[in-house]
Enzyme design. Structure first.
Site, PDB file in Angstrom:
ATOM      1  N   CYS A 162       0.815  -0.981   0.013  1.00  0.00           N
ATOM      2  CA  CYS A 162      -0.063  -0.073  -0.008  1.00  0.00           C
ATOM      3  C   CYS A 162       0.777   1.293  -0.045  1.00  0.00           C
ATOM      4  CB  CYS A 162      -0.853   0.022   1.261  1.00  0.00           C
ATOM      5  SG  CYS A 162      -1.818  -1.524   1.542  1.00  0.00           S
ATOM      6  N   HIS A 169      -4.467   7.378   5.587  1.00  0.00           N
ATOM      7  CA  HIS A 169      -4.748   5.859   5.018  1.00  0.00           C
ATOM      8  C   HIS A 169      -6.215   5.576   5.239  1.00  0.00           C
ATOM      9  CE1 HIS A 169      -3.357   2.438   3.027  1.00  0.00           C
ATOM     10  NE2 HIS A 169      -3.399   1.607   4.135  1.00  0.00           N
ATOM     11  N   HIS A 210      -9.868   0.989  -1.966  1.00  0.00           N
ATOM     12  CA  HIS A 210      -8.534   0.819  -1.631  1.00  0.00           C
ATOM     13  C   HIS A 210      -7.619   0.506  -2.907  1.00  0.00           C
ATOM     14  CE1 HIS A 210      -4.574   0.076   0.205  1.00  0.00           C
ATOM     15  NE2 HIS A 210      -5.025  -0.517   1.253  1.00  0.00           N
TER      16      HIS A 210
END
Length: 377
Positions: free
Chosen positions: A157, A290, A325
């Site tokens: 990520c 995030h 995401h």
């Protein structure tokens, strides 16, 4: 300020809510989510779970006919970033490179190859040529004639954000004058099944920082920024959208799929970025979090914010319910969002939030806030 300091002069983005910066920002402004049922490939068990899939025909948008889905997404974002920066690489190609985060690579197309091989017994191996994460970097460098330092970064990520920081380092050190930096990842059966098997996906769409959050939402997309030395930007009369003055990275190595419960890695990275920029925590006006919507991440992240900002946390929000995401593309997409927030003097809302979690004790921005980011010299 050093003439080698990196500035941002161009932006490109493709995500579930749009194929341009303006389209994406209009969705952010209205809190419109791009999540919808999966159509990219069959998923009998989870096909109705909301996902940040890009439904537009990538070829119709101008993407090359060869390359993986990730390659095409990255190419489209790079093309738009170059157009946004109004930059011509003639005469500077040796000093211009590509630095992209990517973790899925051509997996989606390789899966199609395997499906054809197993079900039809046909060996159509062309898609496997674009399986590696660096394939998108090669495509962009070849298409736009860039001969400077180029590579892919694969750190899950954090890949897109780390690619931007690494590109900035190359400009600061004099290894390049211009870098296309960002991240890209497409949806694939591997990641789709993997996240569901970990029970980390919210069947109703993610609700970052909300007391009733139950997991994240998968997505795909690309974000690319044109970074160049301030000297280079001024020489060609480019409009400077933002200055990249501080960045930080860390690795707490706590767990392969879970953050340190007190956000130790995030604390170290944020403090490093502040030190590099020569800023005190009070100078920060907004944090794009995030904010995956998982139980562990959102608590750990807000603990980290409290630690760094000494319980005087600035406005923050997560845009995950808008895009999903997007894995390696997440940090890059969110970097584009932050630059636009500065340019437009608007703070993005946090769709999906309705009630504060006592374990968090903080509320994100829940509606678009105007002109709250102070203009700084």
């Amino acid at each position: 300020m050093s003439a080698r300091f990196p500035v941002i002069t161009g932006l490109g983005i493709i995500a579930a809510t749009g194929t341009s910066v303006d389209e994406v920002w209009n969705a952010i402004r209205t809190g419109t989510s791009g999540l919808k049922p999966l159509t990219l490939f069959p998923s009998p068990r989870y096909g109705q779970v909301p996902t940040g899939e890009i439904s537009q025909d990538l070829i119709a948008l101008g993407a090359p006919t060869h390359g993986s889905r990730s390659d095409q997404l990255g190419w489209l974002a790079a093309r738009d970033a170059i157009a946004s920066a109004k930059i011509n690489f003639t005469g500077i190609a040796d000093r211009a490179g590509v630095m992209l985060g990517c973790s899925v690579g051509g997996s989606f197309n390789s899966e199609q190859f395997l499906t054809t091989l197993i079900k039809q017994g046909k060996m159509r191996a062309l898609p496997t040529r674009f399986h590696e994460c660096v394939s998108v970097v090669d495509l962009i460098a070849d298409s736009f004639g860039l001969f400077g330092p180029s590579m892919a970064i694969t750190t899950a990520c954090s890949s897109g954000a780390l690619a931007i920081a690494t590109a900035a380092e190359m400009i600061m050190s004099g290894q390049a004058d211009v870098m296309l930096a960002g991240g890209v990842d497409s949806l694939s059966r591997m990641t789709w099944a993997g996240f569901h098997s970990l029970l980390l996906v919210d069947a109703t769409g993610c609700h970052p920082f909300d007391v009733n959050r139950a997991g994240t939402t998968m997505g795909e997309g690309a974000g690319v920024l044109v970074l160049e030395s301030e000297e280079s930007a001024k020489r060609r009369g480019a409009k400077i959208l933002a200055r990249l003055t501080g960045w930080g990275a860390s690795c707490d190595a706590y767990h392969s799929t879970a953050p340190h419960p007190e956000g130790a890695g995030a604390v170290a990275a944020m403090r490093s970025a502040l030190r590099r920029a020569g800023l005190e925590p009070a100078a920060i006006d907004y944090v794009n979090a995030h904010g995956t919507g998982t139980r562990d991440n959102d608590i750990a992240e807000t603990i980290a914010l409290k630690t760094v900002f000494h319980n005087r946390v600035p406005p923050f929000s997560s845009t995950k319910r808008i895009f999903g995401h997007a894995l390696a593309a997440s940090g890059a997409i969110e970097a584009v969002v932050c630059v636009e927030a500065l340019c437009r003097q608007e703070l993005p809302p946090n769709p999906g939030f309705t009630k504060c979690d006592p374990a968090i004790g903080l509320e994100p921005v829940v509606a678009l806030l105007l002109r709250l980011v102070a203009q700084r010299q």
